[in-house]
Design a protein around this motif. Structure first.
Motif, PDB file in Angstrom:
ATOM      1  N   GLN A 103     -49.828  16.073   3.122  1.00 21.31           N
ATOM      2  CA  GLN A 103     -49.244  16.428   1.964  1.00 21.31           C
ATOM      3  C   GLN A 103     -47.753  16.477   1.360  1.00 21.31           C
ATOM      4  O   GLN A 103     -46.768  16.589   2.854  1.00 21.31           O
ATOM      5  CB  GLN A 103     -49.343  18.718   2.379  1.00 21.31           C
ATOM      6  CG  GLN A 103     -49.471  18.933   0.792  1.00 21.31           C
ATOM      7  CD  GLN A 103     -48.908  20.368   0.628  1.00 21.31           C
ATOM      8  OE1 GLN A 103     -49.947  20.938   1.228  1.00 21.31           O
ATOM      9  NE2 GLN A 103     -49.230  21.440   0.346  1.00 21.31           N
ATOM     10  N   ARG A 104     -47.162  16.017   0.867  1.00 20.84           N
ATOM     11  CA  ARG A 104     -45.876  15.594   0.348  1.00 20.84           C
ATOM     12  C   ARG A 104     -44.970  16.864   0.096  1.00 20.84           C
ATOM     13  O   ARG A 104     -46.056  17.968  -0.253  1.00 20.84           O
ATOM     14  CB  ARG A 104     -45.700  15.195  -0.898  1.00 20.84           C
ATOM     15  CG  ARG A 104     -44.516  14.928  -1.315  1.00 20.84           C
ATOM     16  CD  ARG A 104     -43.957  13.516  -2.287  1.00 20.84           C
ATOM     17  NE  ARG A 104     -44.699  14.253  -3.226  1.00 20.84           N
ATOM     18  CZ  ARG A 104     -44.031  15.607  -4.130  1.00 20.84           C
ATOM     19  NH1 ARG A 104     -43.209  15.852  -3.756  1.00 20.84           N
ATOM     20  NH2 ARG A 104     -44.682  16.073  -5.062  1.00 20.84           N
ATOM     21  N   GLY A 105     -44.032  17.818   0.498  1.00 22.06           N
ATOM     22  CA  GLY A 105     -43.491  18.750   0.087  1.00 22.06           C
ATOM     23  C   GLY A 105     -42.390  19.293  -0.654  1.00 22.06           C
ATOM     24  O   GLY A 105     -43.174  17.949  -1.720  1.00 22.06           O
ATOM     25  N   SER A 106     -41.988  19.585  -1.079  1.00 22.60           N
ATOM     26  CA  SER A 106     -41.251  20.738  -2.008  1.00 22.60           C
ATOM     27  C   SER A 106     -40.299  19.267  -2.392  1.00 22.60           C
ATOM     28  O   SER A 106     -39.460  19.077  -2.070  1.00 22.60           O
ATOM     29  CB  SER A 106     -40.662  22.026  -2.398  1.00 22.60           C
ATOM     30  OG  SER A 106     -40.142  21.531  -3.075  1.00 22.60           O
ATOM     31  N   LEU A 107     -40.061  18.845  -4.216  1.00 19.27           N
ATOM     32  CA  LEU A 107     -39.077  17.695  -4.097  1.00 19.27           C
ATOM     33  C   LEU A 107     -38.154  18.799  -4.415  1.00 19.27           C
ATOM     34  O   LEU A 107     -36.728  18.461  -4.172  1.00 19.27           O
ATOM     35  CB  LEU A 107     -39.788  17.790  -5.683  1.00 19.27           C
ATOM     36  CG  LEU A 107     -38.878  16.214  -6.701  1.00 19.27           C
ATOM     37  CD1 LEU A 107     -38.259  15.525  -5.512  1.00 19.27           C
ATOM     38  CD2 LEU A 107     -38.978  15.915  -7.806  1.00 19.27           C
ATOM     39  N   PHE A 108     -38.213  19.876  -4.698  1.00 20.91           N
ATOM     40  CA  PHE A 108     -36.790  21.184  -4.917  1.00 20.91           C
ATOM     41  C   PHE A 108     -35.961  20.673  -3.316  1.00 20.91           C
ATOM     42  O   PHE A 108     -34.797  19.987  -3.372  1.00 20.91           O
ATOM     43  CB  PHE A 108     -37.079  22.455  -4.801  1.00 20.91           C
ATOM     44  CG  PHE A 108     -36.133  22.805  -5.150  1.00 20.91           C
ATOM     45  CD1 PHE A 108     -34.953  23.239  -5.854  1.00 20.91           C
ATOM     46  CD2 PHE A 108     -35.508  23.744  -3.693  1.00 20.91           C
ATOM     47  CE1 PHE A 108     -33.892  23.895  -6.008  1.00 20.91           C
ATOM     48  CE2 PHE A 108     -34.984  24.485  -4.008  1.00 20.91           C
ATOM     49  CZ  PHE A 108     -33.875  24.244  -4.658  1.00 20.91           C
ATOM     50  N   TRP A 109     -37.124  21.035  -2.249  1.00 21.34           N
ATOM     51  CA  TRP A 109     -36.182  21.055  -1.101  1.00 21.34           C
ATOM     52  C   TRP A 109     -35.707  19.819  -0.502  1.00 21.34           C
ATOM     53  O   TRP A 109     -34.725  19.053   0.493  1.00 21.34           O
ATOM     54  CB  TRP A 109     -37.004  21.884   0.033  1.00 21.34           C
ATOM     55  CG  TRP A 109     -37.427  23.281   0.203  1.00 21.34           C
ATOM     56  CD1 TRP A 109     -38.514  23.661  -0.624  1.00 21.34           C
ATOM     57  CD2 TRP A 109     -35.785  23.702  -0.069  1.00 21.34           C
ATOM     58  NE1 TRP A 109     -38.081  25.407  -0.838  1.00 21.34           N
ATOM     59  CE2 TRP A 109     -36.501  25.517  -0.104  1.00 21.34           C
ATOM     60  CE3 TRP A 109     -34.009  24.031   0.142  1.00 21.34           C
ATOM     61  CZ2 TRP A 109     -35.931  26.544  -0.755  1.00 21.34           C
ATOM     62  CZ3 TRP A 109     -33.737  24.744   0.270  1.00 21.34           C
ATOM     63  CH2 TRP A 109     -34.399  26.763  -0.077  1.00 21.34           C
ATOM     64  N   PHE A 110     -36.425  18.252  -0.871  1.00 19.96           N
ATOM     65  CA  PHE A 110     -36.302  17.167   0.017  1.00 19.96           C
ATOM     66  C   PHE A 110     -35.035  16.085  -0.694  1.00 19.96           C
ATOM     67  O   PHE A 110     -33.933  16.052  -0.732  1.00 19.96           O
ATOM     68  CB  PHE A 110     -37.610  16.172  -0.527  1.00 19.96           C
ATOM     69  CG  PHE A 110     -38.827  16.580  -0.404  1.00 19.96           C
ATOM     70  CD1 PHE A 110     -38.546  17.621   1.048  1.00 19.96           C
ATOM     71  CD2 PHE A 110     -39.532  15.598  -0.640  1.00 19.96           C
ATOM     72  CE1 PHE A 110     -39.265  17.493   1.810  1.00 19.96           C
ATOM     73  CE2 PHE A 110     -40.781  15.686   1.209  1.00 19.96           C
ATOM     74  CZ  PHE A 110     -40.656  16.596   1.643  1.00 19.96           C
ATOM     75  N   GLY A 126     -37.168  15.333  17.102  1.00 20.50           N
ATOM     76  CA  GLY A 126     -37.297  16.210  17.827  1.00 20.50           C
ATOM     77  C   GLY A 126     -38.418  17.276  17.346  1.00 20.50           C
ATOM     78  O   GLY A 126     -40.009  17.350  16.955  1.00 20.50           O
ATOM     79  N   GLU A 127     -38.234  17.537  15.422  1.00 27.28           N
ATOM     80  CA  GLU A 127     -39.088  18.032  14.999  1.00 27.28           C
ATOM     81  C   GLU A 127     -39.829  16.657  14.145  1.00 27.28           C
ATOM     82  O   GLU A 127     -41.780  16.801  14.419  1.00 27.28           O
ATOM     83  CB  GLU A 127     -38.849  17.909  13.574  1.00 27.28           C
ATOM     84  CG  GLU A 127     -38.170  19.777  13.560  1.00 27.28           C
ATOM     85  CD  GLU A 127     -36.928  19.823  12.324  1.00 27.28           C
ATOM     86  OE1 GLU A 127     -36.873  20.970  12.363  1.00 27.28           O
ATOM     87  OE2 GLU A 127     -36.474  18.983  11.836  1.00 27.28           O
ATOM     88  N   SER A 128     -39.738  15.514  14.427  1.00 28.62           N
ATOM     89  CA  SER A 128     -40.541  14.839  13.897  1.00 28.62           C
ATOM     90  C   SER A 128     -41.817  14.185  15.028  1.00 28.62           C
ATOM     91  O   SER A 128     -42.651  14.111  14.896  1.00 28.62           O
ATOM     92  CB  SER A 128     -40.502  12.882  13.974  1.00 28.62           C
ATOM     93  OG  SER A 128     -39.144  13.339  12.543  1.00 28.62           O
ATOM     94  N   GLY A 140     -36.777  17.398   8.078  1.00 31.46           N
ATOM     95  CA  GLY A 140     -36.985  18.396   8.886  1.00 31.46           C
ATOM     96  C   GLY A 140     -37.965  19.354   8.640  1.00 31.46           C
ATOM     97  O   GLY A 140     -39.216  19.395   8.018  1.00 31.46           O
ATOM     98  N   ILE A 141     -37.465  20.345   8.435  1.00 33.47           N
ATOM     99  CA  ILE A 141     -37.989  21.809   8.808  1.00 33.47           C
ATOM    100  C   ILE A 141     -38.882  22.293   7.297  1.00 33.47           C
ATOM    101  O   ILE A 141     -40.103  22.625   7.184  1.00 33.47           O
ATOM    102  CB  ILE A 141     -37.509  22.993   8.888  1.00 33.47           C
ATOM    103  CG1 ILE A 141     -38.517  24.490   9.400  1.00 33.47           C
ATOM    104  CG2 ILE A 141     -36.584  23.616   8.091  1.00 33.47           C
ATOM    105  CD1 ILE A 141     -39.455  23.727  10.349  1.00 33.47           C
ATOM    106  N   ALA A 142     -38.655  21.041   6.039  1.00 34.12           N
ATOM    107  CA  ALA A 142     -39.574  21.266   5.069  1.00 34.12           C
ATOM    108  C   ALA A 142     -40.599  20.638   4.956  1.00 34.12           C
ATOM    109  O   ALA A 142     -41.734  21.283   4.123  1.00 34.12           O
ATOM    110  CB  ALA A 142     -38.120  20.496   3.468  1.00 34.12           C
ATOM    111  N   SER A 143     -40.942  19.541   5.076  1.00 40.46           N
ATOM    112  CA  SER A 143     -42.018  19.249   6.210  1.00 40.46           C
ATOM    113  C   SER A 143     -43.057  19.389   7.142  1.00 40.46           C
ATOM    114  O   SER A 143     -44.315  20.376   6.653  1.00 40.46           O
ATOM    115  CB  SER A 143     -41.843  17.510   6.514  1.00 40.46           C
ATOM    116  OG  SER A 143     -42.977  16.841   6.435  1.00 40.46           O
ATOM    117  N   LEU A 144     -42.000  20.390   8.469  1.00 36.97           N
ATOM    118  CA  LEU A 144     -42.680  20.403   9.302  1.00 36.97           C
ATOM    119  C   LEU A 144     -43.174  21.938   9.167  1.00 36.97           C
ATOM    120  O   LEU A 144     -44.156  21.956   9.517  1.00 36.97           O
ATOM    121  CB  LEU A 144     -41.653  20.591  10.944  1.00 36.97           C
ATOM    122  CG  LEU A 144     -42.597  21.263  12.265  1.00 36.97           C
ATOM    123  CD1 LEU A 144     -43.594  20.077  12.394  1.00 36.97           C
ATOM    124  CD2 LEU A 144     -41.187  20.935  12.778  1.00 36.97           C
TER     125      LEU A 144
END
Length: 124
Positions: free
Chosen positions: A12-19, A75-77, A106-110
């Motif tokens: 799932q692709r993350g939020s365009l806003f946060w990206f 590390g998150e990856s 980062g955390i926006a995806s994780l």
């Protein structure tokens, strides 16, 4: 059966806003760390004097913080890869997408991957 295959390839692709926020922030941070002499401090409103102060008084700390931020993303990856395995995401393309998206954002995806709850099939 189709559900299990779908779960194995879950992405799932993350939020365009946060990206956008993260990309602009990391872009600005990169600019500040590597090319501070080219920043138009007086044109940045309240961000200008703050940035100027940090560059003038804490540039070494900012450079170390910059590399630490990227190390945290690595590390998150890697953790995303562990989560993929744990959650049954075995499709190589999906795993690669999670790795890249988490490295860049980062955390926006994780957080999306952490929240993902695959349907567990009942053993009969």
């Amino acid at each position: 059966m189709g559900t299990a295959a779908g779960e194995a390839a879950y992405f799932q692709r993350g939020s365009l806003f946060w990206f956008t926020v993260i990309a602009l922030s990391m872009g600005y941070y990169t600019w500040v760390v590597f090319w501070p002499q080219s920043i138009p401090y007086q044109s940045l409103g309240p961000l200008g004097p703050l940035t100027q102060y940090l560059v003038d008084h804490h540039h070494t700390l900012m450079r170390k913080g910059y590399w630490l931020a990227w190390l945290i993303h690595v590390g998150e990856s890697l953790y995303a890869m562990v989560l993929c395995k744990y959650k049954g995401i075995s499709n190589g393309r999906a795993q690669l997408l999670w790795f890249i998206q988490t490295f860049l954002f980062g955390i926006a995806s994780l957080s999306i991957l952490i929240a993902y709850r695959p349907k567990r099939q009942k053993q009969t």
